[in-house]
Write a protein that holds these residues in place. Sequence first.
Motif, PDB file in Angstrom:
ATOM      1  N   PRO A   1     -15.324 -13.530  12.635  1.00 26.39           N
ATOM      2  CA  PRO A   1     -14.780 -12.320  12.505  1.00 26.39           C
ATOM      3  C   PRO A   1     -13.885 -12.177  10.968  1.00 26.39           C
ATOM      4  O   PRO A   1     -13.637 -13.081  10.392  1.00 26.39           O
ATOM      5  CB  PRO A   1     -13.603 -12.535  13.538  1.00 26.39           C
ATOM      6  N   THR A   2     -13.495 -10.839  10.749  1.00 26.18           N
ATOM      7  CA  THR A   2     -13.021 -10.444   9.538  1.00 26.18           C
ATOM      8  C   THR A   2     -11.864  -9.573  10.054  1.00 26.18           C
ATOM      9  O   THR A   2     -12.130  -8.735  10.976  1.00 26.18           O
ATOM     10  CB  THR A   2     -13.739  -9.607   8.722  1.00 26.18           C
ATOM     11  N   THR A   3     -10.644  -9.795   9.289  1.00 22.69           N
ATOM     12  CA  THR A   3      -9.488  -9.147   9.688  1.00 22.69           C
ATOM     13  C   THR A   3      -9.362  -8.089   8.594  1.00 22.69           C
ATOM     14  O   THR A   3      -9.314  -8.562   7.459  1.00 22.69           O
ATOM     15  CB  THR A   3      -8.313  -9.703  10.008  1.00 22.69           C
ATOM     16  N   LEU A   4      -8.977  -6.847   8.887  1.00 19.91           N
ATOM     17  CA  LEU A   4      -8.800  -5.588   7.849  1.00 19.91           C
ATOM     18  C   LEU A   4      -7.276  -5.667   7.838  1.00 19.91           C
ATOM     19  O   LEU A   4      -6.619  -5.811   8.896  1.00 19.91           O
ATOM     20  CB  LEU A   4      -9.471  -4.500   8.415  1.00 19.91           C
ATOM     21  N   TYR A   5      -6.894  -5.767   6.440  1.00 21.35           N
ATOM     22  CA  TYR A   5      -5.525  -5.219   6.432  1.00 21.35           C
ATOM     23  C   TYR A   5      -5.346  -4.217   5.386  1.00 21.35           C
ATOM     24  O   TYR A   5      -6.193  -3.776   4.762  1.00 21.35           O
ATOM     25  CB  TYR A   5      -4.803  -6.482   5.555  1.00 21.35           C
ATOM     26  N   TYR A   6      -3.859  -3.593   5.439  1.00 18.28           N
ATOM     27  CA  TYR A   6      -3.617  -2.453   4.564  1.00 18.28           C
ATOM     28  C   TYR A   6      -2.103  -2.845   4.075  1.00 18.28           C
ATOM     29  O   TYR A   6      -1.515  -3.477   4.840  1.00 18.28           O
ATOM     30  CB  TYR A   6      -3.877  -1.149   5.176  1.00 18.28           C
ATOM     31  N   LYS A   7      -1.689  -2.125   2.797  1.00 18.72           N
ATOM     32  CA  LYS A   7      -0.267  -2.011   2.631  1.00 18.72           C
ATOM     33  C   LYS A   7      -0.081  -0.718   1.725  1.00 18.72           C
ATOM     34  O   LYS A   7      -0.889  -0.468   0.856  1.00 18.72           O
ATOM     35  CB  LYS A   7      -0.220  -3.222   1.572  1.00 18.72           C
ATOM     36  N   ARG A   8       0.903  -0.105   2.402  1.00 20.40           N
ATOM     37  CA  ARG A   8       1.378   1.034   1.819  1.00 20.40           C
ATOM     38  C   ARG A   8       2.248   0.763   0.568  1.00 20.40           C
ATOM     39  O   ARG A   8       3.137  -0.157   0.672  1.00 20.40           O
ATOM     40  CB  ARG A   8       2.418   2.083   2.771  1.00 20.40           C
ATOM     41  N   LEU A   9       2.013   1.521  -0.527  1.00 22.13           N
ATOM     42  CA  LEU A   9       2.849   1.112  -1.803  1.00 22.13           C
ATOM     43  C   LEU A   9       4.016   2.164  -1.913  1.00 22.13           C
ATOM     44  O   LEU A   9       4.822   2.087  -3.177  1.00 22.13           O
ATOM     45  CB  LEU A   9       2.106   1.163  -3.097  1.00 22.13           C
ATOM     46  N   ASP A  10       4.146   3.213  -1.082  1.00 25.00           N
ATOM     47  CA  ASP A  10       5.168   4.065  -0.960  1.00 25.00           C
ATOM     48  C   ASP A  10       5.672   4.489   0.309  1.00 25.00           C
ATOM     49  O   ASP A  10       4.959   3.981   1.431  1.00 25.00           O
ATOM     50  CB  ASP A  10       4.540   5.398  -1.803  1.00 25.00           C
ATOM     51  N   ASP A  11       6.687   5.305   0.392  1.00 25.12           N
ATOM     52  CA  ASP A  11       6.918   5.803   1.656  1.00 25.12           C
ATOM     53  C   ASP A  11       6.464   7.231   2.060  1.00 25.12           C
ATOM     54  O   ASP A  11       7.263   8.154   2.755  1.00 25.12           O
ATOM     55  CB  ASP A  11       8.593   5.812   1.898  1.00 25.12           C
ATOM     56  N   GLY A  12       5.526   7.789   1.275  1.00 24.92           N
ATOM     57  CA  GLY A  12       5.122   9.064   1.403  1.00 24.92           C
ATOM     58  C   GLY A  12       4.448   9.471   2.384  1.00 24.92           C
ATOM     59  O   GLY A  12       4.251   8.759   3.460  1.00 24.92           O
ATOM     60  N   PRO A  13       4.113  10.921   2.593  1.00 23.21           N
ATOM     61  CA  PRO A  13       3.256  11.221   3.908  1.00 23.21           C
ATOM     62  C   PRO A  13       1.946  10.533   3.958  1.00 23.21           C
ATOM     63  O   PRO A  13       1.160   9.965   3.148  1.00 23.21           O
ATOM     64  CB  PRO A  13       2.978  12.690   3.331  1.00 23.21           C
ATOM     65  N   GLY A  14       1.289  10.394   5.037  1.00 19.50           N
ATOM     66  CA  GLY A  14       0.228   9.812   5.500  1.00 19.50           C
ATOM     67  C   GLY A  14       0.277   8.331   6.116  1.00 19.50           C
ATOM     68  O   GLY A  14      -0.667   7.947   6.299  1.00 19.50           O
ATOM     69  N   GLY A  15       1.354   8.181   6.114  1.00 19.00           N
ATOM     70  CA  GLY A  15       1.686   6.510   6.600  1.00 19.00           C
ATOM     71  C   GLY A  15       2.036   6.648   7.832  1.00 19.00           C
ATOM     72  O   GLY A  15       1.343   5.941   8.866  1.00 19.00           O
TER      73      GLY A  15
END
Length: 175
Positions: A161-175
């Motif tokens: 299995p593969t785990t997908l990760y994300y990281k927001r680099l701002d606090d803007g809209p769309g998060g």
Amino acid sequence: MERWDGDRIRARADGLAALLTDTVASGASVGFLAPLGHAEAVDWWRERAHAVASGGLAVWAALDATDRVTGTVGLDFPGRPNSRHRAELVKLMVHRSARGQGLGRRLLTTAERAAAADGRTLLHLDTETGSPAERLYRSAGWTVAGTIPGYAATPAGELRPTTLYYKRLDDGPGG
């Protein structure tokens, strides 16, 4: 640690290939099956040099005191207009001889800072579920998006299995 252009990648393809073959030989799932030959790894890096030269990929490399490549990380930039705010973190690799010394964290931080400086607000990546890399990403504030069973083969050919990760680099809209 420095960002390398396409010419530097071509010139240092042998050293980059040595890192890649070591990474695969140590069992890391980075897209290749074992045994990975040196010539195949050199060719793969030379192909990356074209992507770097065209602006679709950025690569950073770390060298030890003997000028040997001990680590790399890349950012893959999508070319579509609706995705210019993000990048994929790719090929974070650390040579076995340099592991456990914080190099992976420094490479990750370098890529994150460069992405933010480039106006990217979202990073994403995938990694083998249960791999040592997962501990790094979680401790660096990355968020699990989900897991896909049987997504990729290990260097030994076992589907994992593969785990997908994300990281927001701002606090803007769309998060």
